[in-house]
Design a protein around this motif. Sequence first.
Motif, PDB file in Angstrom:
ATOM      1  N   SER B  43    -101.790 -77.907  78.612  1.00  0.00           N
ATOM      2  CA  SER B  43    -100.504 -77.797  78.224  1.00  0.00           C
ATOM      3  C   SER B  43    -100.287 -79.204  77.381  1.00  0.00           C
ATOM      4  N   GLN B  85     -94.863 -73.314  80.051  1.00  0.00           N
ATOM      5  CA  GLN B  85     -95.322 -72.871  81.630  1.00  0.00           C
ATOM      6  C   GLN B  85     -94.122 -72.748  82.479  1.00  0.00           C
ATOM      7  N   ASP B 164     -98.001 -70.597  77.216  1.00  0.00           N
ATOM      8  CA  ASP B 164     -98.431 -71.343  78.077  1.00  0.00           C
ATOM      9  C   ASP B 164     -98.494 -70.796  79.600  1.00  0.00           C
TER      10      ASP B 164
END
Lengths: 344, 507
Positions: B43, B85, B164
């Motif tokens: 990330s 994410q 992500d």
Amino acid sequence: MNKKVMAILVPVVSVLIALAISTVIILLIGKNPIDAYGALIKGSFGSKQAIADTVIKTTPLILTGLAVGFGFRAGVFNIGAEGQMVMGALIAATFASNFGSLPPLLAIPLTILIAMSVGAGYAAIAGFLKAKTGAHEVVTTIMLNWIATYFASYMVTGPLKVGSGTPKSPEISDSCQLPVLMKVGAIEMSAGIIIAIIAAIFMYILLNKTTTGYEVKAVGFNPYAAEYGGISVGKNIVLAMAISGALAGLAGATELMGVHHRFLGELSGGKGFDGISIALIGQNNPIGIIFAAFLIGALRTGSNEMQFIGVPKHMVMIIQGIVIFLVAADRIVRTIMIRKRVEK
Amino acid sequence: MYAVEMVNIVKRFPGVLANDHVTVRVKKGEIHAIVGENGAGKSTLMNQLYGLYHPDEGEIFINGEKVVIRGPKDAIKLGIGMVHQHFMLVDTLTVAENVVLGSEPVKGLNFDMKKARQEVKELSEKYGLFVDVDAKIEDIPVGMQQRVEIIKTLYRGANIIILDEPTAVLTPQEVEELFEIMRKLKNDGKTILFISHKLHEVMEISNRITVMRLGKVTGELETSKTNPKEIARHMVGRDVVLRVSKEPHEPKDVIFEIKDLVVKDNRGLTAVNDVSFNVRKGEIVGIAGVAGNGQTELVEAITGLRKIESGHIYFEGKEVAGFTPRQLRELGMSHIPEDRLKHGLIEEFEAYYNIILGQHYRNPFANGAFLNHNNIFKYSEDLMEEFDVRPRKIDHLGGNFSGGNQQKLVVGREIRTNPKFLVVAQPTRGLDVGAIEFIHKQILKMRSLDVGILLISMELEEIFSLSDRILVMYEGEIMGEVKPEETTIEEVGLMMTGHRIEEARRG
Ligand SMILES: Nc1ncnc2c1ncn2[C@@H]1O[C@H](COP(=O)(O)OP(=O)(O)OP(=O)(O)O)[C@@H](O)[C@H]1O
Ligand SMILES: [Mg+2]
């Protein structure tokens, strides 16, 4: 960069930038900045009297700064410090004019307690409304400010009125007055500053060392996670507002018992609102708040001296305004720093 | 021709070397997977490409040209889009409003809503991204929220799209839909960077793979020339078992029971409809089902976070409906929540404060009104060691851990309270294979210690490998109960789409 370093760096850099900008302004109006700042420093720290004056101006600012700062740390935006301060001082004044028969050892704590409880209770109304109905505290505390202001002016022009001239309440009993630490001419510096510093230590301990501090911070940061962790969100919102209000009430108490010795309109005089700026500059940190309050207190005290040499008093408002702007917009400062690094 | 080249990227956080001379080259028009353990720095790397962080060292080239990306604005100008994410949508706005937020079409001085809706519709039809443009974000399922995020990047003209861990929150069905969309995007010439912990997904969708470990690149592989075992070896540095073995264990008395439970969702619709079941000590009861069929509301009702409409909840035979989360915790209930950022963690708190959440007011963490920081620190160090939370820094802020390490923190916290009854929702979401293996072992260990466990998961594989009994939930109702050794994935799959067990058995 390290968060703690940033928390100190941002306000300090902001003050420096503000001074630099004011220097330019002073030059533009054709005065000598060194003389101007010299006068400012002389006016705020140059004599015993100046120092006493600065401390007196600083004391309530520390307390309202703590009030608002505590609220911020607990996730509530208490704009009502002004109203809580007024209510605390007003009700305490009402009782304290009849405490003549009590010894100071009893009368002083009792008066303080009344002011703090009233401030706490008054702020708790906004907390309760938020917890029960979701009404935003910014709105409700502003409304409560108006109620407090009008209620107080009704009381001092009606039921509590004494003498003529400025509307005011009767003087509080001698036994309720804070001891004087330093007397210079007509200026009496009371023990209020000690109370303010104790309050700052109290806030530090409460926030960092106790379960109550843990819970109010948790609710402020993430109410969902707090609830999941068995922390009552509603209870802690009310509690946070009450503690914030108690600190504002304490500001009312020190002004009442240490400065004016009676309730009158100028007792609060916007100091509750100043608390917002002070909390911002002090980054909601108790020690930072003490420094921020001293900065503003000193600027205000010294501004008269500066006026004498021909630099308008309002210069300090400009300095204060720029500092607040920069601290509030510390993202700007941060972005500039990051840019520098990227370009290198 | 490379669409993206990140060369010798170094990124440090206080005490953490998140990227250590990382070089990634992504060809134009390919789907490039980035895999690696939790905290490997995936990330962080992508956030630098999107301008959220700035590399301490290294260079970035887009379409062969050297660039400095100062912020997302620069990234967007360069045609880079990112789906994070953890989603970044505004819950109370509609789909169309979210998509155009920040780049709203204007008509005179006004925001041109009609044009916005039209454009969003066109985009969604072109790539098969089905969304309801007028629905509010808070009312739509995660899968659709994700499609909104993708549309948002396309709306801003992205040619390079970073995803992500997009599949961590999706059902298998939704994953297939996402892959379909990704293929369409690829055929349209877009370049995609795809992060996932699920190696079979990587094998299915990607063209090339970059493997990271502890901040470094440990492998660059052609998907067609490799296999999951090899990838896993690059990731972990050893061979991993992908399935834990479950010992037989005799369950004891009933610890937890619900009867005729009815619960409503946020919109006031019935989400849990007349559900009854029990859990015994030393038993894992799994609840399977497609996300959004009442599992979230069921868990919230059981753990005291949501009030029930009617029915009963019993803990050790005692009625506990209406109990607060604290009362339930004190009785010995523990809860690993499905959404670690909403319920599980306080991002602004240090790890040690997150670790005591729920027990912060009790011995040994507090003596009366005061916190006992010595005990808190000691306990946190032990817990982070035991659950391998990285970096091993007790004062690291909750929000600064990688997604998987946040999960380990929460799981560790809840397991270490020594509960009698454990509610576990999506425990391995976003975890790498090694960590999944570890968490599964922990859950099985709790079972062998006679803890009653209710496991809610969208991963059928997880349900099958851990549960002693499986309940299948569909539209708020239980479709039936089966034992994992007496059923098949197909049968459970049928029940998950609304067939009662009798129908499913008939086939
Ligand atoms: N803002 C930050 N401040 C401090 N440390 C950070 C920050 N962001 C990430 N880190 C640290 O950098 C390392 C890499 O984190 P990153 O989020 O990139 O991992 P990841 O590969 O995406 O893992 P996961 O699969 O768990 O999402 C971790 O050790 C993490 O704790
Ligand atoms: Mg990650």
